[in-house]
Design an enzyme around this catalytic site. Structure first.
Site, mmCIF file in Angstrom:
data_model
loop_
_atom_site.group_PDB
_atom_site.id
_atom_site.type_symbol
_atom_site.label_atom_id
_atom_site.label_comp_id
_atom_site.label_asym_id
_atom_site.label_seq_id
_atom_site.Cartn_x
_atom_site.Cartn_y
_atom_site.Cartn_z
ATOM 1 N N SER A 38 36.150 33.937 41.395
ATOM 2 C CA SER A 38 35.604 34.895 40.422
ATOM 3 C C SER A 38 36.405 36.187 40.314
ATOM 4 C CB SER A 38 34.164 35.246 40.796
ATOM 5 O OG SER A 38 34.112 35.804 42.098
ATOM 6 N N TYR A 39 37.336 36.435 41.207
ATOM 7 C CA TYR A 39 38.128 37.677 41.142
ATOM 8 C C TYR A 39 39.140 37.565 39.996
ATOM 9 C CZ TYR A 39 36.668 38.415 46.078
ATOM 10 O OH TYR A 39 35.956 38.573 47.248
ATOM 11 N N SER A 40 39.189 38.463 39.003
ATOM 12 C CA SER A 40 38.334 39.626 38.839
ATOM 13 C C SER A 40 37.664 39.569 37.475
ATOM 14 C CB SER A 40 39.176 40.890 38.969
ATOM 15 O OG SER A 40 40.372 40.743 38.152
ATOM 16 N N GLU A 42 41.918 35.402 38.074
ATOM 17 C CA GLU A 42 43.171 36.160 38.010
ATOM 18 C C GLU A 42 43.823 36.310 39.379
ATOM 19 O OE1 GLU A 42 41.081 36.744 34.319
ATOM 20 O OE2 GLU A 42 40.388 37.048 36.391
#
Length: 314
Positions: free
Chosen positions: A53-55, A65
């Site tokens: 899930s970053y970012s 990413e």
């Protein structure tokens, strides 16, 4: 040469500081991220922590990413076998939750972004109590048997759900969590110590704490009347308002001065010396921020110094 630490009951051996990948593709662009990763590896670092899930929280980003930047770095340096790679599942906008189908799909997506055929340590990022532990562990076990994941771990989970997961793994002979990623630092001890920490110690789990520097507060850069340019400044500065925060900062200052070391290094050294902790996680937006983090590998607090910090943070 800094000695590596064994990660719980696994065969993984890790540097005593895990490099946080949350900044890659967010506050650190690709070139800066590569420079930070290069400097960390040059110092002997081998443990990098990210999440699918970053970012996603950044305008214009969709999640993944950080993994993408990390994958490009691994490909450019040809050093995949030298890195213990940790990532997480459950929070990517396209792959939310911990259903078996989602875990399988999210893992494949992470592998593509990372440009690798296996993840060394795969965390459930946030537990989803509505999903039976049997379904979660079953799906993770499939990934281990398929060779896509070497070891599994949990983050943001209750002691009750963790115990149930371990019991199911043991009973059925399935993949078993080897590590836990709790919120834990000098100004947030009750988020781990007690039920969760006791269970980890009893069952041989390694802790890899996040927010190890309390969103920057434990670097010492937040002082009364000082403004700090950081996306996390508000969260960190609130600790100045508490008596405990000010007490911890005073003790850190004294010990840092005695060792001629940065305040952040002392805070990480306390955490690295706590029961079950294998390696705190901390991130660096720039190469210049890295030495204070890497110093944890060399700084050894005396028993008295560790106890002074423990008392100050009570």
């Amino acid at each position: 040469m800094t000695s590596l630490r064994k990660l719980g009951s696994s065969d993984l051996e890790v540097f005593p500081l895990a490099l946080g990948g949350n900044v890659f593709g967010w506050t650190a662009d690709q070139d800066t991220s590569f420079a930070v990763l290069d400097a960390y590896a040059a110092a002997g670092g081998n443990f990098v922590d990210t999440a699918d899930s970053y970012s996603a929280w950044v305008d214009g980003n969709s999640g993944g990413e950080s993994e993408t930047v990390l994958g490009k770095w691994l490909a450019a340096r040809g050093n995949r076998d030298d890195v213990v790679l940790a990532t997480k599942v459950s929070q990517h906008p396209e792959y939310p939750g911990l259903s078996a189908a989602n875990i399988r799909a999210a893992a494949d997506a992470s592998l593509r972004r990372l440009g690798t055929d296996h993840i060394d340590l795969y965390y459930t990022h946030f537990d989803k109590p509505e999903v039976p532990v049997e379904e979660i562990i079953g799906a993770l076990d499939e990934l281990v048997r398929a060779g896509k994941v070497r070891h599994i771990a949990a983050s943001n989970i209750s002691a009750e759900r963790l115990a149930a997961s371990l019991e199911f793994s043991d009973r059925e002979g399935l993949a078993r969590y080897v590590a836990l990623q709790p919120h834990y630092n000098l100004v947030s001890r009750d988020t781990y110590e007690g039920g969760l920490g006791d269970l980890a110690e009893r069952t041989g789990l390694a802790a890899v704490p996040y927010y190890a520097l309390a969103a920057g507060f434990l670097t010492g850069k937040y002082r009364p009347g000082t403004a700090v340019d950081s996306p996390r400044a508000g969260g960190a500065a609130k600790h100045l308002e508490s008596e405990r925060g000010r007490r911890v900062l005073a003790a850190l200052d004294e010990i840092a001065e005695a060792h001629d070391a940065p305040v952040a290094t002392v805070a990480l050294a306390w955490l690295a010396g706590r029961p079950t902790v294998a390696a705190p996680i901390a991130s660096a937006r720039t190469v210049e921020q890295l030495p204070a983090l890497l110093g944890v590998a060399e700084l050894h607090l005396t028993e008295d110094e560790a106890e002074r910090l423990t008392r100050a943070s009570a």
